[in-house]
Scaffold this motif. Sequence first.
Motif, PDB file in Angstrom:
ATOM      1  N   ILE A 823       0.844  -1.195   0.000  1.00 12.18           N
ATOM      2  CA  ILE A 823       0.000   0.000   0.000  1.00 12.18           C
ATOM      3  C   ILE A 823       0.884   1.251   0.000  1.00 12.18           C
ATOM      4  O   ILE A 823       1.860   1.327   0.757  1.00 12.18           O
ATOM      5  CB  ILE A 823      -0.920   0.041   1.244  1.00 12.18           C
ATOM      6  N   LYS A 824       0.514   2.231  -0.829  1.00  8.55           N
ATOM      7  CA  LYS A 824       1.202   3.522  -0.782  1.00  8.55           C
ATOM      8  C   LYS A 824       0.561   4.338   0.342  1.00  8.55           C
ATOM      9  O   LYS A 824      -0.599   4.704   0.288  1.00  8.55           O
ATOM     10  CB  LYS A 824       1.044   4.260  -2.124  1.00  8.55           C
ATOM     11  N   ASN A 825       1.325   4.587   1.394  1.00  7.03           N
ATOM     12  CA  ASN A 825       0.842   5.338   2.548  1.00  7.03           C
ATOM     13  C   ASN A 825       1.657   6.617   2.653  1.00  7.03           C
ATOM     14  O   ASN A 825       2.828   6.587   3.039  1.00  7.03           O
ATOM     15  CB  ASN A 825       0.978   4.507   3.826  1.00  7.03           C
ATOM     16  N   GLU A 826       1.020   7.739   2.270  1.00  4.12           N
ATOM     17  CA  GLU A 826       1.688   9.040   2.213  1.00  4.12           C
ATOM     18  C   GLU A 826       2.901   8.948   1.291  1.00  4.12           C
ATOM     19  O   GLU A 826       2.759   8.690   0.112  1.00  4.12           O
ATOM     20  CB  GLU A 826       2.041   9.514   3.619  1.00  4.12           C
ATOM     21  N   ASP A 827       4.115   9.081   1.811  1.00 10.64           N
ATOM     22  CA  ASP A 827       5.290   9.105   0.933  1.00 10.64           C
ATOM     23  C   ASP A 827       6.068   7.791   0.965  1.00 10.64           C
ATOM     24  O   ASP A 827       7.206   7.733   0.491  1.00 10.64           O
ATOM     25  CB  ASP A 827       6.224  10.251   1.342  1.00 10.64           C
ATOM     26  N   LYS A 828       5.488   6.728   1.510  1.00 10.97           N
ATOM     27  CA  LYS A 828       6.232   5.466   1.613  1.00 10.97           C
ATOM     28  C   LYS A 828       5.325   4.292   1.254  1.00 10.97           C
ATOM     29  O   LYS A 828       4.098   4.374   1.320  1.00 10.97           O
ATOM     30  CB  LYS A 828       6.792   5.287   3.027  1.00 10.97           C
ATOM     31  N   TRP A 829       5.989   3.197   0.877  1.00 15.55           N
ATOM     32  CA  TRP A 829       5.271   1.954   0.614  1.00 15.55           C
ATOM     33  C   TRP A 829       5.356   1.061   1.843  1.00 15.55           C
ATOM     34  O   TRP A 829       6.408   0.956   2.474  1.00 15.55           O
ATOM     35  CB  TRP A 829       5.879   1.232  -0.590  1.00 15.55           C
ATOM     36  N   VAL A 830       4.235   0.419   2.180  1.00 24.99           N
ATOM     37  CA  VAL A 830       4.204  -0.501   3.312  1.00 24.99           C
ATOM     38  C   VAL A 830       3.714  -1.861   2.837  1.00 24.99           C
ATOM     39  O   VAL A 830       2.924  -1.969   1.894  1.00 24.99           O
ATOM     40  CB  VAL A 830       3.298   0.016   4.457  1.00 24.99           C
ATOM     41  N   LEU A 831       4.197  -2.885   3.497  1.00 28.12           N
ATOM     42  CA  LEU A 831       3.814  -4.260   3.205  1.00 28.12           C
ATOM     43  C   LEU A 831       2.857  -4.747   4.278  1.00 28.12           C
ATOM     44  O   LEU A 831       3.177  -4.724   5.470  1.00 28.12           O
ATOM     45  CB  LEU A 831       5.064  -5.151   3.166  1.00 28.12           C
TER      46      LEU A 831
END
Length: 856
Positions: A823-831
């Motif tokens: 998921i793209k969360n603000e300025d970073k990608w999270v798994l």
Amino acid sequence: MELLNKIQNLKIPDHNSYIHKEECTECFDSIDNEEGIEVCLHCYNGGCVRHSHGQIHAIKFSHPFSLNIRRELKPEKEMTEEEKEKEEKKITKLAIGVEGGFKPKTDEEKYDYFYQVHYWDKDKEKINCLDIDRSQGKIEKIIEAIIFSSGATIKDEVSKWENQKLPCVHGANIVQEENVDSERILKQKTCTECEFTTNLWMCMSCGYIGCGRKQWDGSGANDHGYVHYKKTGHGVVVKLGTITPEGEADVHCYQCDKGIIDDDLTKHLLHLGLRISEQKKTEKTISELELEKTLSLDFGSALMKDGKKLIPICGPGLTGMKNIGNTCYISSVLQSLFSTEPFRTRYYSGKRVLREKGMALPKPETDLGCQLRKIAFGILSGEYSGEVVEIDSEEKESTSISPRMLKNLIGKNHPEFSTMRQQDAMEFLAYFLEKIHTLEHKYKYKTDPTLAFDFKVKTRLECLGCHQVRYKSEKYSNLSLTLPSKIIDQVSETLKKKDLAKKECEEKGEKWNEYEFQKSIKNDLPEITIEELLNHFVSPEVIELNCESCESKAFKKNHLLETFPEILTVHIRSFIHWNWVPTKVLMKLKAGFDPIDLNFLLNSGIVKNEKIQETEKNTTTQEKKVEKKKRREPNQEIVNAIVNFGFPQNQAIKAALSTNNASTEIALNWLLEHQQDSDFNDPFKFEDEDEDEKKMNEEKQKGGEEEGMEKYAEIAPNLTMMGFSLEHCKFALYKSDGDMERAANFLFNYSQDIDSMIINEREKIKKEKEKEKEKEKYDGVQEGDENVAIDPNEKVLNGNYQLSSYICHLGSNASSGHYVSYIKNEDKWVLCNDSKVVIEPENVTDGAYILFYTKK
């Protein structure tokens, strides 16, 4: 004394009662929260204290008595070496509380429980703790029944752990050969064709013993049991070593390709010389092997990747989801959907669990809208998101939510999603969106989030003989992209090398190592970009089709987008059929993290000077009927040819009809390409049948008040609990557009006049119908024409997108594995990997299966 008398009117719950005693039905607060859960003693609904769901339920439905339940985790006890060894004993059976099965701690061993009877004062809107002598009346029995009940969520799932097997037509009609060599069967300890002594399957027709099928990871055997089936047609086999004296065994049907139940197992085995009472279980069943493999795969631990420790992250929109048994396909879809703006806007309030127009439901667990809002609040609020804590170097699970209630509701009566087996994420996504779409339009809501995924695809067919063209516009909710031939050719070469390498291993007597082989080809995997896949989707292809204007049987076909969706969902069909088995394609997919321009996919309208083909323009009514009947009959030669390849009759018929009986090769290709479709096993449906059904539905909608009332028949029983008749409740909902609270007020305000109101409403609808029919006589304007292309210049069509999330499939098997979402969360990608949410340091989309692009 007055309260005690009221308690005497309460019912004691029985074993059929669904008691929500673990978790609130409207949010994810549970008995582990400091204030616990209020279990209604009238209807057994579970409501939290923190968000007042228990209090609202009690006051709204005049259910004043509840049992507050909370628990606290007991301190961990130090274990002796002997106790640890017993605790770590390997699970070998798919069962609870039996030898070799699950050995969970009892609740009494893990928790301290606290109970308190509450009474809700409706006038003062506050809670009173009742100091009741539990020895008086039946309150003690009520409390005991709740305490010792299984609980609604557990009750729904215990029976689902075992694979749901049913008899099949082939198992019910086994023809056993008369002269069977039973002495040979009793003495034989190996496969008839090789030296395998385990994983042996005996043919129920002739007693042939062959080894099992090969598996993707190198396990299994040499396929000799399956080869025997292909030679003889004897499709039902039993796994030796799994037969028990109680009459249980692993029985498989090769023709159905699934485990089945043989109702006459004892008789069939006796004919082959095996007395069931003398059998002893020595091998694991397929179900037990699947469980063992699942338990050995620690998919929930996403804190390590390639030897590097990943950083956990928590907060709003960063909440993990517990895997409650092969539910990663659900969790990955939910994480991606609720990261989109349409789903956040529709189902999340930002403060507390959103309730539609202040509506309180008697049974929130049965309302899809309520459960969607519950999931939204659980993921997006951040209230259930917590950091991963390590105690004594042992990783403890972070705070997360469980999709249990939504899964039970959405999968109810579905043959696959109601089970605990792994399912395809794309099939679930399509099914889930359709259920939401139906819900939203049932109550006439204008904020249906599924509309953000819809777009139109224009298909252009050009006859290569007369060059006349046809256009057809269809609604899509995702682009399903097949792989171009260059990728398939590369993969085919790799699979040939693999088959050759495996054969050499077998000849040398060495064990095949799938992991080492995949590691050796990692740098040689084919690469492709998302733009190349999309170009392949819109590139023309030549198909076989009869032209109604000339004798040609060849058409050029191509697809283009007619409109762009707000969210473009792309499905990568990353599998091919190798040796008639669905095989996952391992490749490097470059999906693009930078903005992407998809305007090249847009249809440019009708080409200048092209001639539109007027289909059936010179055909008489009788000729049309003959042609229509001809189209409805599959070519039997094509059907027989496909059945000989091992496909079921209904799939062969569907393939022939779907390709207009063009040829066996075209029908077979269609069959292989559409095996992953959610409606693959549904009967073939002609387009004119869809039109007929559409017309019937339109007529039904014009049917007036009766149909309008019946639209609310499913939820109307919730209002009958207040003492009103079902007919009155349906009418109240009809007048309130499905709003439960407004309908309740309507019933109380107009209870004396409702019968006359129903009569007047019927007269009103009848007159409106007569006016509508009169109007239709003079209204000859028809909407649309599928041959008319939309001019994109008539409205702004923006094809600029950016990747916002994607779902990856892990594992090399096309029919199993594990799903995670990025998921793209603000300025970073999270798994998001089940209950773990971590920062993803590498933006890699190699295993992407479903991608979500949001319009910029």
